[in-house]
Design a protein around this motif. Structure first.
Motif, PDB file in Angstrom:
ATOM      1  N   GLY A  41       0.815  -1.206   0.000  1.00  0.00           N
ATOM      2  CA  GLY A  41       0.000   0.000   0.000  1.00  0.00           C
ATOM      3  C   GLY A  41       0.848   1.254   0.000  1.00  0.00           C
ATOM      4  O   GLY A  41       1.962   1.265   0.518  1.00  0.00           O
ATOM      5  N   LEU A  42       0.297   2.293  -0.622  1.00  0.00           N
ATOM      6  CA  LEU A  42       0.915   3.622  -0.632  1.00  0.00           C
ATOM      7  C   LEU A  42      -0.205   4.623  -0.427  1.00  0.00           C
ATOM      8  O   LEU A  42      -1.191   4.630  -1.158  1.00  0.00           O
ATOM      9  N   LEU A  43      -0.029   5.468   0.585  1.00  0.00           N
ATOM     10  CA  LEU A  43      -1.066   6.413   0.980  1.00  0.00           C
ATOM     11  C   LEU A  43      -0.491   7.821   1.017  1.00  0.00           C
ATOM     12  O   LEU A  43       0.557   8.050   1.614  1.00  0.00           O
ATOM     13  N   VAL A  59       5.096  16.983   1.324  1.00  0.00           N
ATOM     14  CA  VAL A  59       4.373  15.836   0.766  1.00  0.00           C
ATOM     15  C   VAL A  59       4.571  14.693   1.750  1.00  0.00           C
ATOM     16  O   VAL A  59       5.709  14.344   2.077  1.00  0.00           O
ATOM     17  N   ASP A  60       3.478  14.140   2.239  1.00  0.00           N
ATOM     18  CA  ASP A  60       3.526  13.080   3.242  1.00  0.00           C
ATOM     19  C   ASP A  60       3.005  11.781   2.637  1.00  0.00           C
ATOM     20  O   ASP A  60       1.847  11.729   2.198  1.00  0.00           O
ATOM     21  N   LEU A  61       3.856  10.766   2.629  1.00  0.00           N
ATOM     22  CA  LEU A  61       3.503   9.470   2.064  1.00  0.00           C
ATOM     23  C   LEU A  61       3.716   8.376   3.104  1.00  0.00           C
ATOM     24  O   LEU A  61       4.667   8.444   3.883  1.00  0.00           O
ATOM     25  N   VAL A  62       2.851   7.370   3.080  1.00  0.00           N
ATOM     26  CA  VAL A  62       3.018   6.197   3.932  1.00  0.00           C
ATOM     27  C   VAL A  62       3.122   4.991   3.011  1.00  0.00           C
ATOM     28  O   VAL A  62       2.223   4.744   2.196  1.00  0.00           O
ATOM     29  N   VAL A  63       4.230   4.260   3.133  1.00  0.00           N
ATOM     30  CA  VAL A  63       4.468   3.034   2.380  1.00  0.00           C
ATOM     31  C   VAL A  63       4.265   1.870   3.334  1.00  0.00           C
ATOM     32  O   VAL A  63       4.896   1.822   4.399  1.00  0.00           O
ATOM     33  N   LEU A  64       3.396   0.949   2.962  1.00  0.00           N
ATOM     34  CA  LEU A  64       3.196  -0.254   3.765  1.00  0.00           C
ATOM     35  C   LEU A  64       3.865  -1.420   3.046  1.00  0.00           C
ATOM     36  O   LEU A  64       3.623  -1.643   1.855  1.00  0.00           O
TER      37      LEU A  64
END
Length: 153
Positions: A41-43, A59-64
């Motif tokens: 996932g990428l959010l 820019v804020d990204l969360v990589v699962l």
């Protein structure tokens, strides 16, 4: 790539040049995520996700990932993404954040954690705060991010 009626940001806030740069960065990270077998996932989160970015917004990204520890052991992924200079690495509970600054001064935060971060029964309080502050799934092949956003209502 645009969100929120065609824009990432408040039209009065972010210049077209900055918005174009954000689109390039987000597009590059999204393509990268889709080509990695460990990424589930990428959010996009924060002000750009909710369409309220300002000129100084990052820019804020969360990589699962199924293997988040690998990101701390090998920085090859960071070289692939070419996001600029690392200015901070910090742990925030189950997510480790790498903060980059591009040549133009845009700050890009990439938080890496396991898919457990997106669990919905129950939703972690910290995860809920991040998601309810603005979240847009960029890569979500199994629908775990959509389920998380729905659970955060």
């Amino acid at each position: 790539m645009k969100l929120h009626g065609g824009r990432f940001a408040d039209p009065a806030g972010v210049s077209p040049e900055r918005e174009a740069e954000v689109c390039r960065v987000v597009g590059r990270v999204t393509r990268w995520a889709g080509n990695r077998s460990d990424v589930v996932g990428l959010l996009l989160v924060g002000s750009f996700a909710r369409g309220a970015a300002r000129p100084d917004s990052d820019v804020d990204l969360v990589v699962l990932s199924t293997a988040p520890a690998r990101y701390a052991q090998d920085d090859g992924w960071a070289r692939e993404l070419a996001l600029g200079e690392v200015v901070r690495v910090q742990e925030w509970g189950p997510v480790t954040e790498w903060r980059y600054v591009t040549a133009s001064g845009l700050e890009v935060e990439v938080g890496v954690g396991s898919a457990h971060w997106a669990r919905t029964d129950p939703v972690d309080g910290g995860t809920r705060r991040v998601v309810t502050d603005g979240a847009w799934p960029l890569y979500d092949p199994a629908g775990i991010l959509r389920a998380l956003i729905q659970a955060c209502g």
